[in-house]
Design an enzyme around this catalytic site. Structure first.
Site, PDB file in Angstrom:
ATOM      1  N   LYS A   1       0.941  -1.134  -0.066  1.00  0.00           N
ATOM      2  CA  LYS A   1       0.037  -0.102  -0.084  1.00  0.00           C
ATOM      3  C   LYS A   1       0.837   1.241  -0.004  1.00  0.00           C
ATOM      4  CE  LYS A   1      -3.930   1.818   2.772  1.00  0.00           C
ATOM      5  NZ  LYS A   1      -4.636   1.633   4.100  1.00  0.00           N
TER       6      LYS A   1
ATOM      7  N   SER B   1     -10.048  -0.615   6.723  1.00  0.00           N
ATOM      8  CA  SER B   1      -9.263  -0.560   5.502  1.00  0.00           C
ATOM      9  C   SER B   1      -8.557  -1.721   5.032  1.00  0.00           C
ATOM     10  CB  SER B   1      -8.109   0.739   5.671  1.00  0.00           C
ATOM     11  OG  SER B   1      -8.727   1.790   5.842  1.00  0.00           O
TER      12      SER B   1
ATOM     13  N   SER C   1      -9.366   1.454   2.584  1.00  0.00           N
ATOM     14  CA  SER C   1      -8.075   2.353   1.974  1.00  0.00           C
ATOM     15  C   SER C   1      -7.351   1.601   1.190  1.00  0.00           C
ATOM     16  CB  SER C   1      -7.595   3.252   3.054  1.00  0.00           C
ATOM     17  OG  SER C   1      -6.819   2.679   3.842  1.00  0.00           O
TER      18      SER C   1
END
Length: 511
Positions: free
Chosen positions: A125, A227, A203
């Site tokens: 990420k 997330s 996310s």
């Protein structure tokens, strides 16, 4: 040729003893997946290399059946095939990855292993720092920022032999999706691999999308309100939010410390639960920076006796009811444990509505000054439209009162959990949502419908695994959430693996 990466400087030698003494994990667990169904009488054709699990590819590379260069090229080819549609991978380090793969193959040929992930490619990420590779965190002020060192979690998997391919998309500061999933002003919008008109959630939406599509064997995400679990759910893969204190957040754009510290954890996403079991002992343990971390030994998921589990389940949090198919899926998965002889009971933690309301008020009690400090720190002049900067500044007396309310309910819920080993419940109120979806009732309703943030507030370990396919939104994956007692991440993973064995888990998207 790029040398093999080293562990972060300053990490105590205690960490090695910590890992060596943690149940029966390490290299043996890395190459020994959790129990699988019996093989069919007529073996099916082997899946393509990009569709294999992390654990399987690690085993193939260790045996010399597949080279690391093969695995890296397979993932890069898959990224080339799907990323133009998804916009999941937003920065790459191809030449470095291929050089590291060649070095890993040479070491293996010489009889040397870098660790349980020797030669296995992965993505991470974009909210995590990566040495030598742009790390934006989705904010314009860091559009060209290249860190000098890896975040702790990145350093640890690279030290275990994994090879970084690139970064995956995330909303600004991981918090700026504004109900639109994974989108920011640096890289734009990420789409769901099962239907390009749907969100991959956020996310870690880029992480979930590319892992589901086969462009990486695993990714590492962060989870402030769901997330990791939201993208695992929306993209039909497996993801774990560990117990608060398991995995350091050092090197993450929203780091450790401060009044909101206890809401965020970091953890892995992968196509199979066995991969999470492989990754977790490598990720966990103190790093001499994140002060919340605790040296709690890791348990072996394969040693969990599923038949002895005491399970609570609920199909609604009492705030917003899920769709009928989501509720039916929860009951279906509860049935898998009833058949084992587990004690199951319809029950849920007390005061969930009150806890959600207190946290929502607490999040905005500083008038979003925390967000404005992040923007200033990173030199961002234009924030993403979805990044909330509104909020009434509450007096310090109200701020401390909310802290006390949250802690009081946490304690009450923890006492309730003593009667159970696991909770089985929804991960979302509905199937993955369209890109243009508008939550009925606005922001307040979205907060109340969040089935994941409850377990960020408590800090309990919680995972999501695919368990079915939606009929209301055809072709889209559905999953369930499994929650455990603090520090019993091993029990959560063992239960997730049981559900995966019954349902088949991940299914490759038709891209």
């Amino acid at each position: 040729m790029t040398p093999a990466p080293a562990r972060l400087s300053g990490t105590r030698l205690d960490r090695r003893r910590f890992l060596e003494g943690s149940a029966t994990v390490g290299a043996a667990l890395a190459l020994a997946p959790l129990a699988r169904p019996a093989a069919a009488a007529v073996p099916a054709a082997a899946p393509p290399l990009w569709a294999r699990s992390t654990a399987e590819v690690a085993k193939l590379i260790a045996a010399g059946t597949v080279s690391s260069v093969d695995a890296v090229k397979a993932c890069l080819a898959r990224i080339d095939a799907v990323n133009g549609k998804l916009n999941a991978v937003v920065a790459e380090c191809r030449e470095r990855a291929l050089a590291e793969a060649a070095a890993a193959d040479a070491l293996r040929a010489a009889g040397t292993s870098l660790g349980p992930l020797h030669g296995v490619p992965f993505t991470v990420k974009d909210s995590f720092d990566t040495a030598g590779l742009v790390s934006t965190g989705g904010t314009l002020g860091r559009k060209a920022f290249v860190p000098g060192r890896d975040a702790t979690v990145v350093a640890r998997v690279r030290a275990a032999g994994a090879i970084l391919l690139g970064k995956t998309n995330t909303p600004e500061f991981t918090l700026g999706g504004g109900g639109k999933g994974t989108i920011n002003l640096v890289y734009g919008l990420t789409r769901n691999p099962y239907n390009l008109n749907y969100q991959p959630s956020g996310s870690a939406g880029g992480a979930g999308a590319i892992v589901a599509a086969g462009g990486a064997y695993f990714d590492i995400g962060s989870d402030y309100g769901g997330s990791i679990r939201g993208p695992a759910y929306a993209n039909g893969i497996a993801g774990l939010k560990p117990t608060l204190g398991r995995v350091p957040r050092t090197g993450h754009i929203v780091g450790y410390g401060g009044p909101f510290d206890s809401f965020q954890e970091t953890g892995p996403l992968a196509r199979k639960v066995e991969d999470l079991a492989l990754l977790m002992p490598l990720l966990c343990g103190p790093d001499d920076a994140d002060a919340t971390m605790a040296p709690v030994p890791w348990g072996d998921p394969a040693a969990v006796d599923l038949k002895r589990l005491r399970i609570a389940y609920y199909t609604s949090n009492g705030i917003v009811d899920p769709t009928a198919e989501v509720q039916a899926l929860v009951l279906q998965c509860v049935g898998y444990f009833s058949k084992l002889g587990c004690k199951v009971k319809a029950d849920r933690p007390p005061k969930m509505k009150e806890l959600a309301a207190a946290r929502q008020a607490f999040n905005g009690a500083d008038g979003r000054a925390f967000m404005r400090r992040l923007l200033k720190k990173h030199g961002t002049q234009q924030a993403s439209p979805g990044l909330r900067l509104d909020g009434e500044v509450l007096p310090s007396s109200e701020f401390t009162r909310l802290s006390e309310v949250i802690d009081g309910i946490r304690a009450e819920q923890l006492a309730w959990l003593e009667s159970y080993d696991l909770i089985i419940c929804p991960a979302s109120q509905r199937a993955p949502i369209p890109l243009d979806y508008v939550q009925p009732g606005g922001e307040a309703a979205r907060s109340g419908s969040n089935y994941t943030s409850q377990y960020n507030t408590t800090g309990w370990p919680a995972g999501v695994v695919r368990a079915g396919t939606s009929k209301l939104d055809p072709g889209l994956p559905l999953g369930i959430q499994i929650v455990g007692q603090p520090w019993r991440d091993d029990v959560v993973l063992a239960a997730m693996a049981h559900v995966e064995r019954q349902t088949g888990g991940w299914i490759a998207p038709n891209l």
